[in-house]
Design an enzyme around this catalytic site. Structure first.
Site, PDB file in Angstrom:
ATOM      1  CE  LYS A  74      37.408  46.501   5.955  1.00 15.25           C
ATOM      2  NZ  LYS A  74      38.299  47.654   6.218  1.00 15.25           N
ATOM      3  CB  SER A 149      39.141  47.084  10.008  1.00 11.48           C
ATOM      4  OG  SER A 149      39.155  47.830   8.812  1.00 11.48           O
ATOM      5  CB  SER A 173      41.871  48.962   7.680  1.00 14.20           C
ATOM      6  OG  SER A 173      41.480  49.217   8.992  1.00 14.20           O
TER       7      SER A 173
HETATM    8  N1  GLN Z   1      42.793  50.740  13.205  1.00 15.52           N
HETATM    9  C1  GLN Z   1      42.354  51.995  12.703  1.00 15.52           C
HETATM   10  C2  GLN Z   1      41.019  52.345  13.309  1.00 15.52           C
HETATM   11  O1  GLN Z   1      40.487  51.570  14.010  1.00 15.52           O
HETATM   12  C3  GLN Z   1      42.245  51.969  11.211  1.00 15.52           C
HETATM   13  C4  GLN Z   1      41.036  51.298  10.721  1.00 15.52           C
HETATM   14  C5  GLN Z   1      40.831  51.434   9.249  1.00 15.52           C
HETATM   15  O2  GLN Z   1      41.751  51.795   8.513  1.00 15.52           O
HETATM   16  N2  GLN Z   1      39.592  51.163   8.812  1.00 15.52           N
HETATM   17  O3  GLN Z   1      40.510  53.388  13.087  1.00 15.52           O
END
Ligand code: GLN
Length: 466
Positions: A74, A149, A173
């Site tokens: 990532k 994400s 994410s």
């Molecule tokens: N969707 C969640 C957020 O936007 C989790 C994102 C993540 O785990 N980086 O905060």
């Protein structure tokens, strides 16, 4: 699906394939792909590493299990000399000065990174649409989002462009995109894997973890990355999990699920029916299943977003164009900071920075931020009580199937609410695995802190049961 790492290792050792051909094939797939999973390719270094592995094999030298295995990262991890953009305009041209501990451990084991993967900018999102590299398209249906994400990482694994990928999970994410693309994705216990070198989103819940197509590959990669690290004071020493120790279900006698998750208004009727059908199959195998009480989903979501926004506002304050990123000069220093940040951060990131600074500001912090911290403690206590009663907590990953590309951008609040099943386990700092079974977006298996072994055991059991 059996371990791809082991299968490829066997093919390399028995000279059925060369590492160079394998790496080239995956690089070609990544280059040609239309799912927007790639931020940058590490072509030159990958081919050079592959040539070294081939030379070793030709000389009859032994190679390690991960040696020559291609993987993805990532684009929020520092890997020295590579672009590390966090899918943002601000860091579009930024190159890492050092390498993250978790990635270094994989490099030391001989695994070969191919790609820095597309994701929501700074981890902000649940769909991988909040990125300057184009929305990541779902591996199963390209009209749908890839999830977020860590969307690029999940799609690369699902499409076999990488053997495994390393995502980051702050509130779901890894688990949510794994569910959206029907693969495995593990968020380990907070502190099991060092966060040194992952770009900080919300430091109190940020976790490093693998996405892969088999439980065995998750186990192998988890073992390599785990361990205490002097550069991250929140890490702890853990023992490697053996293959045999997760082969049987002994020790898992009772499974719980949160009644209110299943009775929530947001849950899709098919997800609910499929989840309850999975529960029945588990009962038929002689495992006791208990209904548990838990905080309402909207409490979980608002607690998580209060804390995550506060932490990200603080973490991103260093990105003002002075030490890193695309600086935009203006009439004075203050204006330079303001213009640099307002031009280079996405709408979603700005929403979170503004929200987070509000939460932390004088006059508001007692009522909002401190309340969020207190709720987090209560959530953690609730989990501790639950795990005195049950060995595993089972839940859906998401209330519904992945949305069509474009929808989440129109309605950020709906996007936040779609995280209702993942964020609670993040606040509890628990080990949680998405498995591609049970519902259209899979199931989440959670155990008590530091008990990844239990999670992987139950995953093996579900693989044979559902
Ligand atoms: N969707 C969640 C957020 O936007 C989790 C994102 C993540 O785990 N980086 O905060």
């Amino acid at each position: 699906m059996e371990s791809q790492i082991k299968a490829i290792h066997q093919q390399l050792v028995s000279k059925q394939i060369t590492c160079t051909a394998l790496v080239q094939e995956k690089l070609d797939l990544l280059k040609q792909n239309t799912h927007n999973t790639v931020n940058s390719l590490l072509e030159e270094s990958a081919l050079a590493a592959a040539a070294k592995v081939d030379a070793k094999i030709a000389k009859g030298e032994e190679i390690g299990l991960l040696e020559g295995i291609p993987f993805g990262i990532k684009d929020v991890y520092m890997v020295q000399g590579t672009y590390t953009t966090a899918s943002s305009d601000l860091l579009k041209n930024y190159k890492s000065a050092y390498t993250a501990t978790a990635i270094q451990k994989l490099l030391d084991a001989g695994a070969i990174p191919l790609v820095k993967e597309n994701c929501d900018s700074f981890g902000h999102g649940s769909s991988s649409e909040n990125t300057i590299f184009g929305a990541v398209k779902n591996a199963v249906d390209a009209n749908l989002v890839g999830g977020g994400s860590s969307g690029g990482s999940a799609v690369n694994v699902a499409k076999d462009y990488t053997v495994f990928s390393i995502g980051g999970d702050t509130g779901g994410s890894i688990r949510q995109p794994a569910g959206y693309n029907n693969i495995y994705g593990l968020k380990p216990t907070y502190g099991r894997i060092s966060r040194y070198g992952i770009m900080a989103y919300a430091s109190s819940t940020d976790c490093v973890g693998p996405l892969a197509k088999s439980i065995e590959d998750i186990r192998i990669v988890l073992n390599v990355m785990s361990g205490k690290d002097g550069k991250d004071q929140t890490t702890y020493a853990s023992e490697a999990i053996g293959e045999e120790s997760i082969a049987t279900i002994d020790g898992v006698k009772t499974v719980g699920y949160f009644k209110n998750f299943i009775e929530s208004d947001a849950i899709d009727t098919t997800v609910k029916a499929d989840f309850l059908a999975a529960v029945e199959k588990i009962k038929e195998k002689g495992i006791e299943v208990k209904e548990l009480d838990f905080f309402k989903s909207d409490t979980l979501v608002s607690t998580y977003y209060t804390l995550a926004m506060a932490e990200t506002a603080s973490n991103l304050s260093r990105l003002d164009g002075t030490n890193y990123g695309n600086r935009i000069e203006d009439k004075n220093l203050k204006e330079t900071y303001a213009v640099t940040r307002s031009e280079n951060f996405s709408e979603e990131t700005k929403r979170r920075v503004v929200g987070g600074n509000q939460v932390l500001s004088q006059g508001f912090s007692d009522a909002i931020y401190l309340k969020g911290l207190a709720l987090r403690d209560q959530i953690a206590e609730n989990f501790e009580k639950d795990f005195q009663e049950v060995d595993i907590i089972l839940s859906p990953v998401t209330p519904a199937a992945p949305p069509v590309i474009g929808d989440s951008l129109k309605d950020p609040l709906a996007m936040y609410l779609s995280d209702e099943y993942t964020v609670g386990f993040s606040l509890g700092q628990l080990p949680t695995l998405t498995v591609p079974q049970g519902t259209v977006t899979g199931l989440q298996i959670t155990a008590a802190k530091r008990n990844e072994e239990q999670v992987l055991k139950f995953a093996n059991f579900l693989k044979d049961t559902l």
